[in-house]
Design a protein around this motif. Structure first.
Motif, PDB file in Angstrom:
ATOM      1  N   GLY A 297     -37.366  15.871  46.086  1.00 14.27           N
ATOM      2  CA  GLY A 297     -36.849  17.196  46.404  1.00 14.27           C
ATOM      3  C   GLY A 297     -35.469  17.093  47.022  1.00 14.27           C
TER       4      GLY A 297
ATOM      5  N   ASP B 297     -39.492  22.003  46.202  1.00 14.90           N
ATOM      6  CA  ASP B 297     -38.436  22.826  45.608  1.00 14.90           C
ATOM      7  C   ASP B 297     -38.242  24.056  46.492  1.00 14.90           C
TER       8      ASP B 297
ATOM      9  N   PRO C 215     -29.593  22.291  43.153  1.00 17.19           N
ATOM     10  CA  PRO C 215     -30.393  23.104  42.222  1.00 17.19           C
ATOM     11  C   PRO C 215     -29.843  23.140  40.805  1.00 17.19           C
TER      12      PRO C 215
ATOM     13  N   LEU D  80     -32.066  19.372  39.950  1.00 16.72           N
ATOM     14  CA  LEU D  80     -33.381  19.960  39.665  1.00 16.72           C
ATOM     15  C   LEU D  80     -33.713  20.075  38.185  1.00 16.72           C
TER      16      LEU D  80
ATOM     17  N   TYR E 130     -37.176  18.539  36.684  1.00 18.71           N
ATOM     18  CA  TYR E 130     -38.179  19.329  35.962  1.00 18.71           C
ATOM     19  C   TYR E 130     -38.396  18.806  34.550  1.00 18.71           C
TER      20      TYR E 130
ATOM     21  N   ILE F 105     -45.907  21.217  42.810  1.00 18.30           N
ATOM     22  CA  ILE F 105     -44.590  21.754  43.144  1.00 18.30           C
ATOM     23  C   ILE F 105     -44.788  22.777  44.251  1.00 18.30           C
TER      24      ILE F 105
ATOM     25  N   ARG G 248     -43.013  25.494  46.845  1.00 21.59           N
ATOM     26  CA  ARG G 248     -41.836  26.350  46.996  1.00 21.59           C
ATOM     27  C   ARG G 248     -41.538  26.672  48.460  1.00 21.59           C
TER      28      ARG G 248
END
Length: 169
Positions: free
Chosen positions: A9, A87, A127, A131, A135, A149, A151
């Motif tokens: 992360g 994330d 991001p 990221l 992903y 995952i 948030r």
């Protein structure tokens, strides 16, 4: 239950804190990629040395590995049973880095004394730059790995509470 897990992360999300809680709950040994890469004098080991140290860990029967190090993410995903992605919103990550300045940490060989502008910019770009690649790799393993995952820190903490519930049963 997994035997080999990675925690990834954005910097400041709390990967190391989550990894420590996961270690404490599971009893699995924890390894920090920052400790493999950085030396106490703020220099780094060679890529070859880092890769050798990482390979030694990956060869072990059980582990939790904390850290991104995108270049080696594929090999770590291949070797793990579970992947945990934190994330979180950027403001959470920025605040996380700011909060750890001046505090000793077991996951770094030195104490951060300031919030470097270049590091802050890397976090702000995470991001968009990092990221999507994360992903993409996670998608490749979604059918054969446990992938979680989170948030928010609350979601991660709720997951960790499952371990204490199991040990009380």
């Amino acid at each position: 239950m997994f035997q080999k897990a990675i925690v990834i992360g954005c910097p400041g999300a709390g990967k190391s804190t989550f990894a420590r809680k996961l270690r404490d709950a599971s009893g699995l040994p924890l390894y920090y990629l920052d400790m493999l890469w950085h030396k106490a004098d703020r220099t780094t080991v060679s890529r070859e040395e880092f890769d050798r140290r990482l390979a030694e860990i990956l060869f072990k029967e059980t582990w939790i590995i904390d850290g991104n190090y995108q270049r080696t993410l594929g090999v770590r995903l291949e070797a793990c049973d579970a992947a945990f992605l934190l994330d979180y919103p950027l403001d959470t990550c920025i605040a996380g880095v700011a909060a750890r300045i001046g505090k000793p940490r077991e996951d770094m060989p030195w104490m951060e004394t300031g919030f470097d502008a270049e590091f802050r910019q890397w976090i702000l770009e995470f991001p968009k730059r990092e990221l999507p690649q994360i992903y993409t790799l996670l998608t490749q393993y979604q059918t054969c790995k446990e992938i979680k995952i989170f948030r928010s820190r609350q979601e991660a903490d709720q997951y960790l509470q499952m371990f204490s519930t199991k040990s009380e049963a």
